[in-house]
Design a protein around this motif. Structure first.
Motif, PDB file in Angstrom:
ATOM      1  N   GLU A 127     -86.043 -64.460  52.024  1.00  0.00           N
ATOM      2  CA  GLU A 127     -87.037 -64.867  53.032  1.00  0.00           C
ATOM      3  C   GLU A 127     -88.167 -63.846  53.140  1.00  0.00           C
ATOM      4  O   GLU A 127     -89.336 -64.199  53.246  1.00  0.00           O
ATOM      5  CB  GLU A 127     -86.382 -64.943  54.422  1.00  0.00           C
ATOM      6  CG  GLU A 127     -85.517 -66.153  54.660  1.00  0.00           C
ATOM      7  CD  GLU A 127     -84.679 -65.974  55.938  1.00  0.00           C
ATOM      8  OE1 GLU A 127     -85.098 -65.158  56.804  1.00  0.00           O
ATOM      9  OE2 GLU A 127     -83.646 -66.630  56.055  1.00  0.00           O
ATOM     10  N   MET A 128     -87.784 -62.570  53.140  1.00  0.00           N
ATOM     11  CA  MET A 128     -88.819 -61.540  53.295  1.00  0.00           C
ATOM     12  C   MET A 128     -89.786 -61.570  52.130  1.00  0.00           C
ATOM     13  O   MET A 128     -90.997 -61.552  52.319  1.00  0.00           O
ATOM     14  CB  MET A 128     -88.172 -60.159  53.400  1.00  0.00           C
ATOM     15  CG  MET A 128     -87.620 -59.832  54.779  1.00  0.00           C
ATOM     16  SD  MET A 128     -87.055 -58.104  54.726  1.00  0.00           S
ATOM     17  CE  MET A 128     -86.939 -57.727  56.451  1.00  0.00           C
ATOM     18  N   ASN A 181     -84.059 -56.305  69.883  1.00  0.00           N
ATOM     19  CA  ASN A 181     -84.877 -55.095  69.883  1.00  0.00           C
ATOM     20  C   ASN A 181     -86.165 -55.344  70.651  1.00  0.00           C
ATOM     21  O   ASN A 181     -86.753 -56.408  70.565  1.00  0.00           O
ATOM     22  CB  ASN A 181     -85.251 -54.745  68.439  1.00  0.00           C
ATOM     23  CG  ASN A 181     -84.587 -53.472  67.995  1.00  0.00           C
ATOM     24  OD1 ASN A 181     -84.442 -52.520  68.776  1.00  0.00           O
ATOM     25  ND2 ASN A 181     -84.194 -53.447  66.746  1.00  0.00           N
ATOM     26  N   THR A 182     -86.606 -54.317  71.389  1.00  0.00           N
ATOM     27  CA  THR A 182     -87.868 -54.405  72.130  1.00  0.00           C
ATOM     28  C   THR A 182     -88.729 -53.229  71.701  1.00  0.00           C
ATOM     29  O   THR A 182     -88.315 -52.415  70.882  1.00  0.00           O
ATOM     30  CB  THR A 182     -87.619 -54.273  73.640  1.00  0.00           C
ATOM     31  OG1 THR A 182     -87.246 -52.913  73.927  1.00  0.00           O
ATOM     32  CG2 THR A 182     -86.530 -55.216  74.123  1.00  0.00           C
ATOM     33  N   LYS A 227     -85.830 -53.588  55.076  1.00  0.00           N
ATOM     34  CA  LYS A 227     -87.048 -53.270  55.824  1.00  0.00           C
ATOM     35  C   LYS A 227     -88.283 -53.793  55.115  1.00  0.00           C
ATOM     36  O   LYS A 227     -88.493 -53.483  53.933  1.00  0.00           O
ATOM     37  CB  LYS A 227     -87.198 -51.742  55.954  1.00  0.00           C
ATOM     38  CG  LYS A 227     -86.056 -51.081  56.704  1.00  0.00           C
ATOM     39  CD  LYS A 227     -86.303 -49.599  56.916  1.00  0.00           C
ATOM     40  CE  LYS A 227     -85.227 -49.037  57.841  1.00  0.00           C
ATOM     41  NZ  LYS A 227     -85.409 -47.622  58.143  1.00  0.00           N
ATOM     42  N   ALA A 228     -89.092 -54.540  55.862  1.00  0.00           N
ATOM     43  CA  ALA A 228     -90.399 -54.932  55.329  1.00  0.00           C
ATOM     44  C   ALA A 228     -91.198 -53.651  55.114  1.00  0.00           C
ATOM     45  O   ALA A 228     -91.160 -52.751  55.943  1.00  0.00           O
ATOM     46  CB  ALA A 228     -91.111 -55.843  56.320  1.00  0.00           C
ATOM     47  N   LYS A 282     -90.590 -55.624  64.133  1.00  0.00           N
ATOM     48  CA  LYS A 282     -89.613 -56.685  63.857  1.00  0.00           C
ATOM     49  C   LYS A 282     -89.143 -56.672  62.411  1.00  0.00           C
ATOM     50  O   LYS A 282     -88.300 -57.475  62.031  1.00  0.00           O
ATOM     51  CB  LYS A 282     -90.242 -58.051  64.171  1.00  0.00           C
ATOM     52  CG  LYS A 282     -90.625 -58.216  65.628  1.00  0.00           C
ATOM     53  CD  LYS A 282     -90.935 -59.676  65.946  1.00  0.00           C
ATOM     54  CE  LYS A 282     -91.135 -59.892  67.435  1.00  0.00           C
ATOM     55  NZ  LYS A 282     -92.415 -59.403  67.927  1.00  0.00           N
ATOM     56  N   GLY A 283     -89.658 -55.773  61.609  1.00  0.00           N
ATOM     57  CA  GLY A 283     -89.430 -55.840  60.169  1.00  0.00           C
ATOM     58  C   GLY A 283     -88.139 -55.237  59.651  1.00  0.00           C
ATOM     59  O   GLY A 283     -87.969 -55.107  58.449  1.00  0.00           O
ATOM     60  N   VAL A 284     -87.214 -54.856  60.549  1.00  0.00           N
ATOM     61  CA  VAL A 284     -85.956 -54.252  60.094  1.00  0.00           C
ATOM     62  C   VAL A 284     -84.798 -55.191  60.406  1.00  0.00           C
ATOM     63  O   VAL A 284     -84.644 -55.628  61.543  1.00  0.00           O
ATOM     64  CB  VAL A 284     -85.719 -52.894  60.783  1.00  0.00           C
ATOM     65  CG1 VAL A 284     -84.355 -52.313  60.408  1.00  0.00           C
ATOM     66  CG2 VAL A 284     -86.818 -51.909  60.414  1.00  0.00           C
TER      67      VAL A 284
END
Ligand code: AMP
Ligand code: GLY
Length: 424
Positions: free
Chosen positions: A174-175, A229-230, A149-150, A157-159
């Motif tokens: 990448e994160m 995911n939305t 998780k960011a 979108k961070g998970v």
């Protein structure tokens, strides 16, 4: 009371819909709002991240209460800004100050807080660019899947849930290299929990709280909870498996220690807390905190609250929730089905004419992404309209939400026809 709501989605339309009916509300403004909020309130075009602009408007229009719908202004400190300005200080702000909004604004802060106050959550460690090598080792030893998780806000979108060690290690690299900008300067790596998710909400004045109806949202774009995911494709309230025994555990193990933790940390919190929970066996665990209501959960939670919402918010602002009576909750089931623009959550087209709004029966249309163009309602976002209905059973409510979803038309309309499928 003159009230200003910040936001422009279905959540804010659901708030406006409720607040506009309160005898305690004199004038209602929504910034920036949408075509739906424009029917029950005055839309105001402003940049809600420009606090001076929000403050100047609030002063000029004699706003008495500011209700902050979304997290970004809270995390940036809008409640602190209002508290710091002599001419705005009297305004009742429903929304946490920056320190409290950190529960949502930093996953690392939230995890440390849960660990300190013994609140059940997945075990974790946090890594930064300087501890990348240790992070890669940590992943190599970790069971699969593993969750990355960011730390900061990343627009949902961070998970990333990685099924393989290689994918997890590449994702960590990448994160930390800036995939989500500053939000991923720190990355939380945590244990994957297997269970069923639900959303629990409270309104707190920092000391006492009122439990709001529980809800379950459907985040994936595809039927059967498949695909990307939305923001959320639909929701139901109440959640059948969140029975009294389970909710008692949620109160004792999660809500009470969270409020006690905030008090111990001297974090003054007046606003909503959204507990994103997962039920593992019979036990609740916290997946995440949010410092705001959920969307589309609000579109099923608020319609079930029969107590005057403005009176409730006012009691929270004045730290008088302890003296506020029991909330009156409609015992029926509420469901909402979200109409989205084809292609969402990836690329989609906007400005599609929406028809059929006047024909829907037995449902409320909460506008999520709409605007007026030449006096006609058109789409202006990925999520377009949420159709909320009531029923004595989940099936009955869904049948009405789905019938309304079929009635409204716009080019490339898409919606999930299986909301609630896992609860029947
Ligand atoms: P969040 O942005 O924190 O809400 O996470 C997005 C989604 O990822 C959640 O709604 C869960 O479905 C999933 N998720 C997050 N953390 C975990 C976890 N530790 N175990 C299993 N699923 C998770
Ligand atoms: N529906 C989930 C959220 O608002 O974050």
């Amino acid at each position: 009371m003159n009230i200003l709501i910040l936001g422009s989605g279905g959540r804010e339309h659901a708030f406006a819909h409720k607040i506009a009916r309160s005898p305690l509300c004199t004038r209602l403004f929504v910034a920036t709002g949408n075509a739906g909020t424009g029917q029950v309130a005055t839309n105001v075009n402003m940049n809600i991240m420009d606090f001076k602009q929000v403050g100047d408007f609030s002063y000029q229009y004699k706003i008495d209460m500011l209700l902050v719908g979304s997290e970004a202004p809270l995390v940036e400190g809008i409640a602190d800004y209002f508290a710091d300005q002599a001419q705005l200080r009297h305004i009742k702000v429903i929304g946490a100050k920056k320190a409290g909004a950190m529960l949502e604004g930093s996953k690392d802060f939230a995890k440390k807080f849960m660990l300190k106050y013994n609140i059940p959550t997945a075990t974790y460690r946090t890594f930064t660019p300087s501890t990348l090598a240790e992070g890669l080792d940590y992943i190599a030893q970790h069971s699969l899947p593993v969750v990355l998780k960011a730390d900061g806000l990343a627009a949902g979108k961070g998970v990333i849930i990685a099924e393989s060690t290689e994918h997890a290690q590449a994702t960590l690299q990448e994160m930390l290299a800036g995939k989500f900008g500053e939000a991923s300067n720190r990355v939380v790596i945590e244990q994957f929990l297997s269970g069923i998710e639900l959303s629990v909400f409270i309104l707190t004045d920092g000391i006492s709280y009122k439990l709001l109806p529980s809800a379950k949202d459907y985040k994936r774009v595809g039927e059967g909870d498949k695909g990307l995911n939305t923001g959320g494709m639909g929701a139901v309230s109440p959640v059948p498996f969140a029975d009294d025994a389970f909710m008692q555990k949620v109160k004792d193990k999660i809500i009470t220690p969270t409020l006690q933790g905030l008090q111990t940390e001297k974090i003054d919190y007046k606003g909503f807390i959204f507990f994103g929970l997962i039920k593992v066996g019979d036990e609740p665990y916290v997946i995440e905190y949010n410092a705001r209501m959920g969307d589309p959960e609000t579109e099923v939670v608020l319609p079930r609250i029969e107590t005057d919402l403005v009176a409730l918010l006012d009691a929270a602002a004045q730290q008088k929730l302890a003296d506020f009576g029991e909330l009156q909750i409609n015992p029926q089931t509420a469901t909402t089905v979200m109409l989205v623009s084809g292609g969402y959550p990836e690329d989609f087209e906007k400005d599609k004419a929406i028809t059929g709004l006047a024909e829907i029966q037995d449902a409320i249309a909460f506008h999520a992404g709409t605007k007026l163009l030449d006096n006609k309602v058109v789409s202006s976002g990925g999520r377009v309209i949420a159709l909320t209905a009531f029923g004595d059973t989940l099936q009955e409510a869904l049948q009405k939400s789905n019938a309304a979803a079929a009635t409204i038309q716009f080019d490339k309309k898409y919606y999930r026809k299986d909301i609630g499928f896992d609860l029947m």
